[in-house]
Design an enzyme around this catalytic site. Structure first.
Site, PDB file in Angstrom:
ATOM      1  N   VAL A  69       0.600  -1.190  -0.093  1.00 48.77           N
ATOM      2  CA  VAL A  69       0.408   0.164   0.130  1.00 48.77           C
ATOM      3  C   VAL A  69       1.066   1.237   0.375  1.00 48.77           C
ATOM      4  CG1 VAL A  69      -0.465   0.342   2.408  1.00 48.77           C
ATOM      5  CG2 VAL A  69      -2.485   1.372   1.356  1.00 48.77           C
ATOM      6  N   CYS A  70       0.410   2.457  -0.796  1.00 44.56           N
ATOM      7  CA  CYS A  70       0.913   3.718  -0.676  1.00 44.56           C
ATOM      8  C   CYS A  70      -0.056   4.014  -0.482  1.00 44.56           C
ATOM      9  CB  CYS A  70       1.447   4.098  -2.281  1.00 44.56           C
ATOM     10  SG  CYS A  70       0.270   3.513  -3.690  1.00 44.56           S
ATOM     11  N   HIS A  71       0.424   5.516  -0.572  1.00 36.44           N
ATOM     12  CA  HIS A  71      -0.532   7.210  -0.422  1.00 36.44           C
ATOM     13  C   HIS A  71      -1.730   6.689  -1.599  1.00 36.44           C
ATOM     14  CE1 HIS A  71      -3.070  10.587   0.792  1.00 36.44           C
ATOM     15  NE2 HIS A  71      -2.867  11.184  -1.065  1.00 36.44           N
TER      16      HIS A  71
END
Length: 191
Positions: A69-71
Site C-alpha cells: 500500500v502507498c498513498h
C-alpha cells in the site's frame, strides 16, 4: 511482465483480519515516505520506504501473501511489480492506497500533526520580514532582517536551494529515521 493482484481497499480488512503485522499469515507493507506513514497508516502496516524495499524483502517469505500500500496506489503498483519480478508469488496491491483505506473506514493509526518543513520555512521567513519591518521603527538596523529574508527568497527561487529550509529540516522535530520509526506504537516490527 510479472504478475500481481489488485485488490480494493475494502477487501483488505477482510483478507488480513483485525490483527497487526503478520496477521493471518499475511504481511502488509506501506512504501510511502516517513512523514506520510507517521501522519496516517493502516493498522498493522510495516513501514518500508521504496528505496529500501528490495533489500528488506530478502527477509520475507516469497510464497506468503504480501500486501503493498502507498498513498493512492501509484508507488504500491511499482513496488508490486518489483516484488513480483523478484519471485514473490502472492503480491497484492491495494488500489486507492491508504487514502481509500481511510475513506472505507479501515482501522488506521494517526500520528501527531506536524507542519511540513516548507511551511515552517514560510513562517520563519514571514516572521523575519515582519520583525524587520515593524522593528525598524524602533531600531533601524532591524530592516536588515527583511532584506535578508527577501534576498534568501530570491536566491531560493533562482537556484532551487533554500538554505533556511535545510537548517529547519535538521531541527530535532523534523529529523527522519533512515529505516524504522523508533516508537513501537507507530509501526509493526514484523517481517
Amino acid at each position: 511482465m510479472s504478475q500481481y493482484t489488485r485488490i480494493k481497499a475494502s477487501e483488505l480488512e477482510q483478507q488480513i483480519g483485525h490483527g497487526t503485522g503478520d496477521a493471518n499469515g499475511v504481511h502488509l507493507v506501506d512504501v510511502r515516505d516517513y512523514e506520510e506513514f507517521q501522519a496516517v497508516h493502516v493498522t498493522g502496516a510495516e513501514w518500508v520506504p521504496m528505496p529500501q524495499l528490495m533489500n528488506r524483502s530478502a527477509d520475507w517469505d516469497p510464497s506468503k501473501p504480501l500486501y503493498v500500500v502507498c498513498h493512492m496506489g501509484i508507488r504500491s503498483e511499482t513496488a508490486a511489480e518489483q516484488l513480483a519480478a523478484a519471485g514473490f508469488t502472492d503480491v497484492r496491491m491495494v488500489e486507492g492506497g491508504t487514502k481509500q483505506c481511510v475513506k472505507d473506514g479501515l482501522p488506521v493509526v494517526r500520528g501527531p500533526r506536524k507542519l511540513p518543513v516548507q511551511r515552517q520555512t514560510f513562517i520563519v521567513i514571514g516572521c523575519m520580514i515582519l520583525t524587520g519591518l515593524i522593528g525598524s521603527f524602533w531600531y533601524a538596523p532591524l530592516i536588515a532582517l527583511a532584506w535578508l529574508a527577501g534576498l534568501g527568497l530570491i536566491m531560493a527561487g533562482l537556484t532551487g536551494f533554500c538554505g533556511m529550509a535545510v537548517v529547519i529540516g535538521k531541527l530535532p522535530w523534523n529529523r527522519q529515521p533512515t529505516s524504522e520509526p523508533k516508537d513501537g506504537a507507530a509501526c509493526s516490527s514484523s517481517g
